[in-house]
Write a protein that holds these residues in place. Structure first.
Motif, short mmCIF file in Angstrom:
data_model
loop_
_atom_site.label_atom_id
_atom_site.label_comp_id
_atom_site.label_asym_id
_atom_site.label_seq_id
_atom_site.Cartn_x
_atom_site.Cartn_y
_atom_site.Cartn_z
N THR A 25 0.83 -1.20 0.00
CA THR A 25 0.00 0.00 0.00
C THR A 25 0.87 1.25 0.00
OG1 THR A 25 -1.75 -1.16 1.20
CG2 THR A 25 -1.82 1.24 1.23
N LEU A 26 1.88 1.28 0.87
CA LEU A 26 2.78 2.43 0.91
C LEU A 26 3.60 2.55 -0.37
CD1 LEU A 26 4.05 2.38 4.60
CD2 LEU A 26 2.56 4.05 3.52
N LYS A 27 3.98 1.43 -0.93
CA LYS A 27 4.76 1.43 -2.17
C LYS A 27 3.95 2.02 -3.32
CE LYS A 27 7.43 -1.89 -4.87
NZ LYS A 27 7.76 -3.31 -5.00
N SER A 28 2.68 1.66 -3.42
CA SER A 28 1.84 2.21 -4.48
C SER A 28 1.54 3.68 -4.25
CB SER A 28 0.55 1.41 -4.62
OG SER A 28 -0.23 1.52 -3.47
N ARG A 29 1.37 4.07 -2.99
CA ARG A 29 1.13 5.47 -2.67
C ARG A 29 2.36 6.31 -3.02
NH1 ARG A 29 -0.27 7.91 3.27
NH2 ARG A 29 -0.57 10.06 2.60
N LEU A 30 3.55 5.79 -2.72
CA LEU A 30 4.78 6.47 -3.08
C LEU A 30 4.88 6.64 -4.60
CD1 LEU A 30 7.61 7.62 -2.42
CD2 LEU A 30 8.45 5.26 -2.50
N ALA A 31 4.53 5.62 -5.35
CA ALA A 31 4.57 5.70 -6.80
C ALA A 31 3.61 6.78 -7.31
CB ALA A 31 4.24 4.35 -7.42
N LEU A 32 2.43 6.87 -6.72
CA LEU A 32 1.47 7.90 -7.13
C LEU A 32 2.00 9.30 -6.83
CD1 LEU A 32 -1.90 6.30 -5.96
CD2 LEU A 32 -1.18 6.72 -8.30
N VAL A 33 2.57 9.48 -5.65
CA VAL A 33 3.10 10.79 -5.27
C VAL A 33 4.28 11.17 -6.16
CG1 VAL A 33 4.24 12.06 -3.42
CG2 VAL A 33 2.24 10.68 -2.92
N GLN A 34 5.14 10.21 -6.46
CA GLN A 34 6.28 10.49 -7.33
C GLN A 34 5.81 10.84 -8.74
OE1 GLN A 34 8.64 6.94 -6.72
NE2 GLN A 34 10.07 8.04 -5.38
N ALA A 35 4.79 10.15 -9.23
CA ALA A 35 4.25 10.47 -10.56
C ALA A 35 3.65 11.86 -10.57
CB ALA A 35 3.21 9.43 -10.96
N ARG A 36 2.94 12.21 -9.51
CA ARG A 36 2.35 13.55 -9.41
C ARG A 36 3.44 14.62 -9.37
NH1 ARG A 36 -1.04 17.24 -10.74
NH2 ARG A 36 -1.68 18.62 -9.08
N LEU A 37 4.48 14.37 -8.61
CA LEU A 37 5.60 15.30 -8.53
C LEU A 37 6.27 15.46 -9.89
CD1 LEU A 37 7.28 17.08 -6.65
CD2 LEU A 37 8.67 15.08 -6.14
N GLN A 38 6.41 14.37 -10.61
CA GLN A 38 7.00 14.42 -11.95
C GLN A 38 6.11 15.24 -12.90
OE1 GLN A 38 10.01 13.12 -12.61
NE2 GLN A 38 9.92 14.05 -14.63
N ASP A 39 4.79 15.09 -12.79
CA ASP A 39 3.87 15.89 -13.60
C ASP A 39 4.01 17.37 -13.30
OD1 ASP A 39 2.92 13.57 -14.74
OD2 ASP A 39 1.08 13.50 -13.53
N ILE A 40 4.09 17.71 -12.01
CA ILE A 40 4.23 19.10 -11.61
C ILE A 40 5.56 19.66 -12.10
CG2 ILE A 40 4.50 20.63 -9.62
CD1 ILE A 40 2.48 18.80 -8.16
N GLU A 41 6.60 18.86 -11.99
CA GLU A 41 7.92 19.29 -12.44
C GLU A 41 7.92 19.56 -13.95
OE1 GLU A 41 12.08 17.07 -12.93
OE2 GLU A 41 11.45 17.25 -10.83
N SER A 42 7.30 18.69 -14.72
CA SER A 42 7.27 18.91 -16.17
C SER A 42 6.43 20.13 -16.53
CB SER A 42 6.76 17.66 -16.89
OG SER A 42 5.45 17.36 -16.51
N LEU A 43 5.36 20.38 -15.78
CA LEU A 43 4.55 21.57 -16.02
C LEU A 43 5.34 22.84 -15.72
CD1 LEU A 43 1.74 22.72 -16.72
CD2 LEU A 43 1.21 22.57 -14.28
N ILE A 44 6.07 22.85 -14.61
CA ILE A 44 6.89 24.00 -14.25
C ILE A 44 8.01 24.19 -15.28
CG2 ILE A 44 8.51 24.93 -12.54
CD1 ILE A 44 6.80 23.61 -10.38
#
Length: 66
Positions: A25-44
């Protein structure tokens, strides 16, 4: 005596299943947060590259001690 609890030890396979569930559960949550961070980084990166450069150079904020 205010409170008394009698505990029964769970079998090892049940404990292992609970640990695996929590870990996955924590591993999948980490993957989601990292993907979201990557999306924000690419937008910036597209909208304001100099801000991304400043953010990547900035030291990580310290957590207040409790």
């Amino acid at each position: 005596e205010l409170l008394s609890c009698n505990f029964i030890a769970s079998p090892e396979d049940i404990i292992r299943a609970h640990i695996c569930f929590r870990y996955n559960t924590l591993k999948s949550r980490l993957a989601l947060v990292q993907a979201r961070l990557q999306d924000i980084e690419s937008l910036i990166k597209v909208k304001n590259p100099s801000l991304l450069l400043q953010l990547s150079k900035a030291p990580a904020p310290r957590q207040p001690m409790k």
